[in-house]
Write an enzyme that holds these catalytic residues in place. Sequence first.
Site, PDB file in Angstrom:
ATOM      1  N   GLU A 143       0.796  -1.232   0.000  1.00 46.04           N
ATOM      2  CA  GLU A 143       0.000   0.000   0.000  1.00 46.04           C
ATOM      3  C   GLU A 143       0.828   1.282   0.000  1.00 46.04           C
ATOM      4  O   GLU A 143       0.503   2.222  -0.700  1.00 46.04           O
ATOM      5  CB  GLU A 143      -0.958   0.025   1.211  1.00 46.04           C
ATOM      6  CG  GLU A 143      -1.796   1.290   1.204  1.00 46.04           C
ATOM      7  CD  GLU A 143      -2.867   1.337   2.264  1.00 46.04           C
ATOM      8  OE1 GLU A 143      -2.878   0.485   3.171  1.00 46.04           O
ATOM      9  OE2 GLU A 143      -3.710   2.252   2.177  1.00 46.04           O
ATOM     10  N   ILE A 178      -0.527  -1.801   7.696  1.00 44.39           N
ATOM     11  CA  ILE A 178      -1.515  -1.672   8.785  1.00 44.39           C
ATOM     12  C   ILE A 178      -2.873  -1.568   8.103  1.00 44.39           C
ATOM     13  O   ILE A 178      -3.126  -0.596   7.384  1.00 44.39           O
ATOM     14  CB  ILE A 178      -1.327  -0.417   9.658  1.00 44.39           C
ATOM     15  CG1 ILE A 178       0.044  -0.381  10.317  1.00 44.39           C
ATOM     16  CG2 ILE A 178      -2.428  -0.342  10.726  1.00 44.39           C
ATOM     17  CD1 ILE A 178       0.280   0.857  11.218  1.00 44.39           C
ATOM     18  N   ASP A 179      -3.711  -2.535   8.300  1.00 47.31           N
ATOM     19  CA  ASP A 179      -5.080  -2.402   7.807  1.00 47.31           C
ATOM     20  C   ASP A 179      -5.926  -1.949   8.998  1.00 47.31           C
ATOM     21  O   ASP A 179      -5.985  -2.641  10.021  1.00 47.31           O
ATOM     22  CB  ASP A 179      -5.601  -3.733   7.254  1.00 47.31           C
ATOM     23  CG  ASP A 179      -7.017  -3.556   6.718  1.00 47.31           C
ATOM     24  OD1 ASP A 179      -7.238  -2.576   5.989  1.00 47.31           O
ATOM     25  OD2 ASP A 179      -7.893  -4.371   7.059  1.00 47.31           O
ATOM     26  N   ASP A 225      -6.095  -4.898   0.616  1.00 47.23           N
ATOM     27  CA  ASP A 225      -7.104  -5.154   1.657  1.00 47.23           C
ATOM     28  C   ASP A 225      -7.592  -6.607   1.620  1.00 47.23           C
ATOM     29  O   ASP A 225      -8.074  -7.129   2.627  1.00 47.23           O
ATOM     30  CB  ASP A 225      -8.328  -4.251   1.455  1.00 47.23           C
ATOM     31  CG  ASP A 225      -8.016  -2.769   1.617  1.00 47.23           C
ATOM     32  OD1 ASP A 225      -7.372  -2.416   2.618  1.00 47.23           O
ATOM     33  OD2 ASP A 225      -8.428  -1.978   0.746  1.00 47.23           O
ATOM     34  N   ASP A 273      -0.520  -5.224   3.152  1.00 49.85           N
ATOM     35  CA  ASP A 273      -1.092  -4.042   3.806  1.00 49.85           C
ATOM     36  C   ASP A 273      -0.395  -3.938   5.167  1.00 49.85           C
ATOM     37  O   ASP A 273      -0.612  -4.765   6.062  1.00 49.85           O
ATOM     38  CB  ASP A 273      -2.616  -4.182   3.983  1.00 49.85           C
ATOM     39  CG  ASP A 273      -3.254  -2.849   4.355  1.00 49.85           C
ATOM     40  OD1 ASP A 273      -2.530  -1.981   4.895  1.00 49.85           O
ATOM     41  OD2 ASP A 273      -4.457  -2.685   4.123  1.00 49.85           O
ATOM     42  N   THR A 310      -5.811   1.760   9.579  1.00 53.61           N
ATOM     43  CA  THR A 310      -4.961   2.885  10.000  1.00 53.61           C
ATOM     44  C   THR A 310      -5.753   3.932  10.780  1.00 53.61           C
ATOM     45  O   THR A 310      -5.253   4.508  11.754  1.00 53.61           O
ATOM     46  CB  THR A 310      -4.284   3.525   8.767  1.00 53.61           C
ATOM     47  OG1 THR A 310      -3.412   2.560   8.205  1.00 53.61           O
ATOM     48  CG2 THR A 310      -3.485   4.757   9.130  1.00 53.61           C
TER      49      THR A 310
HETATM   50  C1  IPD Z   1      -9.101   0.502   5.205  1.00 54.00           C
HETATM   51  C2  IPD Z   1      -9.814  -0.454   6.131  1.00 54.00           C
HETATM   52  C3  IPD Z   1     -11.271  -0.097   6.243  1.00 54.00           C
HETATM   53  C4  IPD Z   1     -11.933  -0.032   4.905  1.00 54.00           C
HETATM   54  C5  IPD Z   1     -11.195   0.885   3.943  1.00 54.00           C
HETATM   55  C6  IPD Z   1      -9.732   0.485   3.852  1.00 54.00           C
HETATM   56  P1  IPD Z   1      -6.513   1.054   5.626  1.00 54.00           P
HETATM   57  O1  IPD Z   1      -7.751   0.144   5.065  1.00 54.00           O
HETATM   58  O2  IPD Z   1      -9.701  -1.774   5.659  1.00 54.00           O
HETATM   59  O3  IPD Z   1     -11.997  -1.049   6.998  1.00 54.00           O
HETATM   60  O4  IPD Z   1     -13.240   0.431   5.074  1.00 54.00           O
HETATM   61  O5  IPD Z   1     -11.780   0.792   2.665  1.00 54.00           O
HETATM   62  O6  IPD Z   1      -9.051   1.407   3.014  1.00 54.00           O
HETATM   63  O7  IPD Z   1      -6.537   2.335   4.842  1.00 54.00           O
HETATM   64  O8  IPD Z   1      -6.736   1.260   7.054  1.00 54.00           O
HETATM   65  O9  IPD Z   1      -5.342   0.198   5.288  1.00 54.00           O
HETATM   66 CA    CA Z   2      -6.330  -1.591   4.189  1.00 57.39          CA
HETATM   67 CA    CA Z   3      -3.179   0.181   5.252  1.00 58.42          CA
END
Ligand code: IPD
Ligand code: CA
Ligand code: CA
Length: 274
Positions: free
Chosen positions: A66, A85-86, A211, A83, A88
């Site tokens: 990412e 940190i999913d 994701d 990813d 963030t």
């Molecule tokens: C997000 C998370 C979130 C989702 C967003 C993503 P990130 O990823 O997975 O639940 O609703 O579409 O972008 O930006 O925290 O890596």
């Molecule tokens: Ca994510």
């Molecule tokens: Ca992320």
Amino acid sequence: MTERDCAVNAAKEAADVILSFHHQRASLQTNFKGPRDLVTNADVASEKTIISIIKESFPTDQILAEEGHHASSVAEGRWWIIDPIDGTTNFAHGFPIFCVSIGFWIDGVPQLGVVYDVMSDECFVAEKGKGATCNGIKIQVSKTTDLSQSLIATGFPYHEFRSSEPYLSVFKHFLEHARSVRRPGAATYDLCAVAAGRFDGFYEFGLQAWDVGAAGLIVQEAGGIVTNWAGGEQWLFSNKVVAGNPIIHEEIRKILETYIPEEVLFSPTMDGSS
Ligand code: IPD
Ligand code: CA
Ligand code: CA
């Protein structure tokens, strides 16, 4: 080292990096990739850690990640999809649901998925054809067949609010017809929770390959179904993902088909444009 050991090790090393920022929040720096799309120095440090561990064992493999390694196809060759940190936004606010996600694909086919939930210390792993586990214990999707007894998860986009009306109609349907709806804030967690039978189904738009590149396989190996909103198997770059146990997956898909205009269902954007 096997790809599996490498990915688990990288996810746990990255989690240590993330935790060190979490425990010293003064060291956290937040920047904006878009008006609401956050990135922190912890995201960048986590990604660096993961890539350096993978590169030690597999120096010629390709990376889609990412925070600095975007790609639009993994159709050929060996690809790691990361990813760092999913969740963030959760992380930046100290809300304790955020995961490290590492997928491994060969020639467009998922081989391995590792999602590590940093705060709960749960490590979800799946290998193609070998099932899915959480902390070494086999997991399976739920057996719920009735939407009224289902817990459904979704996510809200940070941008792309064109055509939010049909999305809200879908949301309203589940609000009124499912047992309840959850929005934990980390798509990798949502998908792993489907794999573990905690959620019966999940749908979201605006998702990127990083994701879903690991957690999609975890759902499949736990006996679940993952598709794009049109029901197609090309979900990695589809932007719109629906997952669930086989019955509830189909229920959600039918509802999406009912409320979302056809040109949007088949498009990677929310208003049907390309
Ligand atoms: C997000 C998370 C979130 C989702 C967003 C993503 P990130 O990823 O997975 O639940 O609703 O579409 O972008 O930006 O925290 O890596
Ligand atoms: Ca994510
Ligand atoms: Ca992320």
